[in-house]
Design an enzyme around this catalytic site. Structure first.
Site, PDB file in Angstrom:
ATOM      1  N   THR A  64       0.787  -0.884  -0.397  1.00  0.00           N
ATOM      2  CA  THR A  64      -0.020   0.002  -0.234  1.00  0.00           C
ATOM      3  C   THR A  64       0.863   1.230  -0.104  1.00  0.00           C
ATOM      4  O   THR A  64       0.180   2.775  -0.459  1.00  0.00           O
ATOM      5  CB  THR A  64      -0.835  -0.015   1.421  1.00  0.00           C
ATOM      6  OG1 THR A  64      -1.543  -1.327   1.157  1.00  0.00           O
ATOM      7  CG2 THR A  64      -1.683   0.708   1.565  1.00  0.00           C
ATOM      8  N   TYR A 116       4.414 -12.061   5.215  1.00  0.00           N
ATOM      9  CA  TYR A 116       2.929 -11.503   4.112  1.00  0.00           C
ATOM     10  C   TYR A 116       2.838 -12.714   3.093  1.00  0.00           C
ATOM     11  O   TYR A 116       3.040 -12.692   1.855  1.00  0.00           O
ATOM     12  CB  TYR A 116       3.954 -10.062   4.155  1.00  0.00           C
ATOM     13  CG  TYR A 116       2.394  -9.308   2.892  1.00  0.00           C
ATOM     14  CD1 TYR A 116       1.008  -9.705   3.351  1.00  0.00           C
ATOM     15  CD2 TYR A 116       3.172  -8.204   2.233  1.00  0.00           C
ATOM     16  CE1 TYR A 116       0.409  -9.049   2.309  1.00  0.00           C
ATOM     17  CE2 TYR A 116       1.999  -7.725   1.110  1.00  0.00           C
ATOM     18  CZ  TYR A 116       0.566  -7.855   1.827  1.00  0.00           C
ATOM     19  OH  TYR A 116      -0.610  -7.295   1.111  1.00  0.00           O
ATOM     20  N   LYS A 168       0.673 -12.070   8.145  1.00  0.00           N
ATOM     21  CA  LYS A 168      -0.192 -11.576   7.435  1.00  0.00           C
ATOM     22  C   LYS A 168      -1.057 -12.257   6.267  1.00  0.00           C
ATOM     23  O   LYS A 168       0.411 -12.647   5.700  1.00  0.00           O
ATOM     24  CB  LYS A 168      -0.102  -9.990   7.363  1.00  0.00           C
ATOM     25  CG  LYS A 168      -0.838  -9.180   5.643  1.00  0.00           C
ATOM     26  CD  LYS A 168      -0.358  -8.132   6.037  1.00  0.00           C
ATOM     27  CE  LYS A 168      -1.522  -7.059   5.122  1.00  0.00           C
ATOM     28  NZ  LYS A 168      -1.131  -6.153   4.242  1.00  0.00           N
ATOM     29  N   ILE A 200      -3.934  -6.456   9.700  1.00  0.00           N
ATOM     30  CA  ILE A 200      -2.852  -5.083   9.391  1.00  0.00           C
ATOM     31  C   ILE A 200      -4.318  -4.946   8.040  1.00  0.00           C
ATOM     32  O   ILE A 200      -4.397  -4.970   6.664  1.00  0.00           O
ATOM     33  CB  ILE A 200      -2.283  -6.082   9.032  1.00  0.00           C
ATOM     34  CG1 ILE A 200      -1.012  -5.959   9.541  1.00  0.00           C
ATOM     35  CG2 ILE A 200      -0.879  -4.513   7.236  1.00  0.00           C
ATOM     36  CD1 ILE A 200       0.175  -7.251   9.210  1.00  0.00           C
TER      37      ILE A 200
END
Length: 293
Positions: free
Chosen positions: A47, A135, A163, A205
């Site tokens: 992001t 992740y 995540k 998250i």
């Protein structure tokens, strides 16, 4: 710091009009997020447009956010890549800055086998004392880190969390069933936060927490307090926003939303582009409907 919090925001990276990083605005945004529901900040993740940030920019960004909120929130550095050696080097630099942990995306494009994933993350873990978050985001990386591999990685002392953005509650359940009780499982999809909590997850998250962080905290608190009806109501209230911020490639809509509330997130770096007029109008409509614009 092993428990990073319940709501961590994967922060956008503010740019100036010339596409250089606006570090002062990044610090202000981090402060705003912590004031509005974020227990922690993930810096230079997907992001945050990590793919178009140089390592020196990332390190300077880690430092700016840590100085702004490091005494009030956890600061997690996005240091993963598809090059193990490069990931090790950046993780070491992040540790020198003093961040509280690092997040490592599954290697993209290479599409390693499961043993390759294991050896990649193990090599990084062996190079640092930072607590690490793996992740898993198959939609971006092109392949899936399987629950058995996560369970193996959870045996490594400083790999403390995952995540999970596979979109599969079955996969999340398998991870939780086969990892220690103190291994943290975070939702990587805002819309799956409440379902993930129901099978034993720890939090999220989040992308949406840029705008609705306090309500996400309220939803999670209600769940843990046993007020499932309230948690469900908040989940359903926020669902249209969870959906609209992915009407095009993340982080285009959420960066637009941050600009709309008056924080100078600035433009996207190519190859990402600004949202269309239609996309912005859809975003505004949903933001108005939930009372954030």
């Amino acid at each position: 710091m092993r428990n990073f919090g319940r709501v961590l925001t994967a922060m956008v990276t503010p740019f100036n009009d010339d596409y250089s990083i606006n570090y002062s605005e990044a610090a202000k945004l981090a402060q705003y997020l912590v004031d509005n529901g974020s227990d922690g900040i993930v810096v230079a993740g997907s992001t945050g447009e990590s793919a178009t940030l140089s390592n020196s920019e990332k390190v300077n960004l880690f430092r700016a956010v840590l100085e702004a909120v490091g005494d009030r929130a956890t600061v997690i550095a996005g240091t993963g890549s598809n090059d193990t050696r490069a990931s090790i080097e950046l993780t070491k630099e992040a540790e020198k800055v003093g961040v509280h942990g690092a997040m490592l995306v599954g290697p993209y494009y290479n599409k390693p086998p499961q043993e390759g994933y294991y050896q990649h993350f193990k090599a990084i873990a062996d190079s640092t004392t930072l607590p690490l978050i793996v992740y898993n985001v198959p939609g971006r990386t092109g392949s899936n880190i399987l629950p058995g591999t996560i369970a193996r990685l959870a045996e490594i002392n400083n790999i403390v969390a995952v995540k999970e953005a596979s979109g599969s509650l079955e996969q999340v359940s398998e991870i939780i069933r086969n990892t220690p009780n103190d291994f943290l499982v975070y939702s990587g999809d805002d819309g799956l936060t409440l379902p993930l909590l129901s099978v034993g997850g720890n939090g999220v998250i989040s992308v949406a927490a840029h705008i609705v962080g306090k309500r996400m905290q309220e939803m999670i608190a209600a769940f843990y307090a046993g007020d499932i009806a309230k948690a469900q109501a908040l989940h359903l209230e926020l669902l249209p926003f969870f959906k609209v911020i992915f009407i095009t490639t993340n982080p285009i809509p959420i960066k637009d939303a941050v600009n709309l509330i008056g924080i100078k997130a600035g433009p996207m770096r190519l190859p990402l582009v600004s949202p269309t007029v239609s996309e912005t109008e859809q975003l505004k409509k949903v933001m108005q409907s939930i009372g954030v614009l």
